[in-house]
Design an enzyme around this catalytic site. Structure first.
Site, PDB file in Angstrom:
ATOM      1  N   MET A  10     -10.562  10.733 -29.979  1.00  0.00           N
ATOM      2  CA  MET A  10      -9.710   9.570 -30.282  1.00  0.00           C
ATOM      3  C   MET A  10      -8.626   9.390 -29.221  1.00  0.00           C
ATOM      4  O   MET A  10      -7.445   9.484 -29.507  1.00  0.00           O
ATOM      5  CB  MET A  10      -9.085   9.745 -31.682  1.00  0.00           C
ATOM      6  CG  MET A  10     -10.110   9.876 -32.777  1.00  0.00           C
ATOM      7  SD  MET A  10      -9.397  10.347 -34.378  1.00  0.00           S
ATOM      8  CE  MET A  10      -8.999  12.062 -34.121  1.00  0.00           C
ATOM      9  N   GLN A  52      -8.794   0.951 -37.870  1.00  0.00           N
ATOM     10  CA  GLN A  52      -7.395   0.654 -37.551  1.00  0.00           C
ATOM     11  C   GLN A  52      -7.146  -0.848 -37.561  1.00  0.00           C
ATOM     12  O   GLN A  52      -6.146  -1.323 -38.111  1.00  0.00           O
ATOM     13  CB  GLN A  52      -7.035   1.246 -36.185  1.00  0.00           C
ATOM     14  CG  GLN A  52      -6.897   2.755 -36.178  1.00  0.00           C
ATOM     15  CD  GLN A  52      -6.665   3.313 -34.779  1.00  0.00           C
ATOM     16  OE1 GLN A  52      -6.936   2.649 -33.783  1.00  0.00           O
ATOM     17  NE2 GLN A  52      -6.168   4.530 -34.694  1.00  0.00           N
ATOM     18  N   THR A  83      -4.529  13.257 -31.317  1.00  0.00           N
ATOM     19  CA  THR A  83      -4.060  11.891 -31.148  1.00  0.00           C
ATOM     20  C   THR A  83      -2.769  11.748 -31.935  1.00  0.00           C
ATOM     21  O   THR A  83      -2.607  12.386 -32.985  1.00  0.00           O
ATOM     22  CB  THR A  83      -5.102  10.874 -31.656  1.00  0.00           C
ATOM     23  OG1 THR A  83      -4.497   9.578 -31.752  1.00  0.00           O
ATOM     24  CG2 THR A  83      -5.630  11.227 -33.025  1.00  0.00           C
ATOM     25  N   ASN A  84      -1.846  10.948 -31.440  1.00  0.00           N
ATOM     26  CA  ASN A  84      -0.591  10.720 -32.159  1.00  0.00           C
ATOM     27  C   ASN A  84      -0.780   9.803 -33.365  1.00  0.00           C
ATOM     28  O   ASN A  84      -0.313  10.093 -34.467  1.00  0.00           O
ATOM     29  CB  ASN A  84       0.449  10.111 -31.214  1.00  0.00           C
ATOM     30  CG  ASN A  84       0.975  11.099 -30.195  1.00  0.00           C
ATOM     31  OD1 ASN A  84       1.973  11.785 -30.423  1.00  0.00           O
ATOM     32  ND2 ASN A  84       0.318  11.175 -29.050  1.00  0.00           N
ATOM     33  N   CYS A 196       1.214   8.664 -26.975  1.00  0.00           N
ATOM     34  CA  CYS A 196      -0.222   8.435 -27.116  1.00  0.00           C
ATOM     35  C   CYS A 196      -0.873   9.425 -26.163  1.00  0.00           C
ATOM     36  O   CYS A 196      -0.422   9.566 -25.018  1.00  0.00           O
ATOM     37  CB  CYS A 196      -0.601   7.004 -26.772  1.00  0.00           C
ATOM     38  SG  CYS A 196      -2.385   6.724 -26.734  1.00  0.00           S
TER      39      CYS A 196
END
Length: 229
Positions: A10, A52, A83-84, A196
């Protein structure tokens, strides 16, 4: 050595950075032929991105929970979400998997506090910049968070999905990001979080006098520290 569990993909562009950094640091610390013990479940990011766009966080939670459970079955001792943005569902993933989770915002806050940073800019996806799940985690530890204006957020978000997640590195986009960093510094940010995991592919600390905190590097480093305790 503990086994590190990674939920990746991701995007895979940043997941390969995690894998490289973790293994490099284990080799540097232990020497010889040592490498990290890792269980990786790499998701199809197209599925995540579609969810998303539909604001279907329950659907994303199900995908990540399933991945985390498979990682636990593979023998991991603790878990990272690479992933953030997907840390929005981190509490649910940690609970359902039964694995301790090294939260990327907590890892970053630890370094910021150590360095005496009390006001920080945050760039990442629109979800990370605008929603509370990430900023509040930092603010709870006494760190003021400054985010870009709406136009800048559009630019940062677009470049992540249309370029960085697809391995496209553009000089114009690098300039645009550095302009955002300068803008945040002008508004009082003592440093800027690259919030990110792909952003470090585009800009690095050598590109600007503003201190940059690369969450991928921070997360990977603390994973190694935890694995080698």
């Amino acid at each position: 050595m503990k086994t590190i569990g990674l939920i990746g993909g991701m995007s895979w562009e940043s997941t390969q950075t995690y894998y490289r950094l973790i293994n490099q640091q284990v080799r540097e610390r232990l020497g010889g032929l040592h490498s990290a013990k890792v269980v990786l479940n790499s998701l199809d990011f197209a599925e995540i991105a579609q969810l998303q766009s539909a604001d279907d966080w329950e659907g994303m939670e199900r995908l990540l929970v399933s991945a985390a459970q498979s990682i636990k079955a593979g023998g991991a001792d603790f878990l990272l979400i690479c992933t953030n943005t997907m840390h929005k569902v981190a509490p649910e993933v940690e609970l359902a998997s039964g694995l301790p989770l090294l939260h990327i915002a907590d890892a970053t806050a630890k370094v910021l506090i150590h360095d005496g940073i009390t006001s920080v800019g945050l760039i990442g996806t629109r979800f990370t910049m605008e929603q509370a799940f990430y900023r509040e985690r930092l603010e709870a530890q006494g760190i003021n968070v400054v985010i870009p204006d709406d136009h800048e957020r559009d630019t940062v978000h677009r470049i992540i999905y249309e370029e960085l997640c697809q391995g496209i590195i553009s000089p114009d986009s690098k300039t645009a990001y550095l302009d955002v960093v300068d803008s945040l510094a002008a508004r009082g940010a003592e440093a800027v979080i690259l919030g990110c995991t792909e952003i470090g592919l585009l800009i690095q600390g050598s590109d600007t006098p503003v201190a940059l905190y690369d969450t991928t590097e921070i997360h990977a480093t603390q994973a190694v520290e935890l694995a080698l305790i």
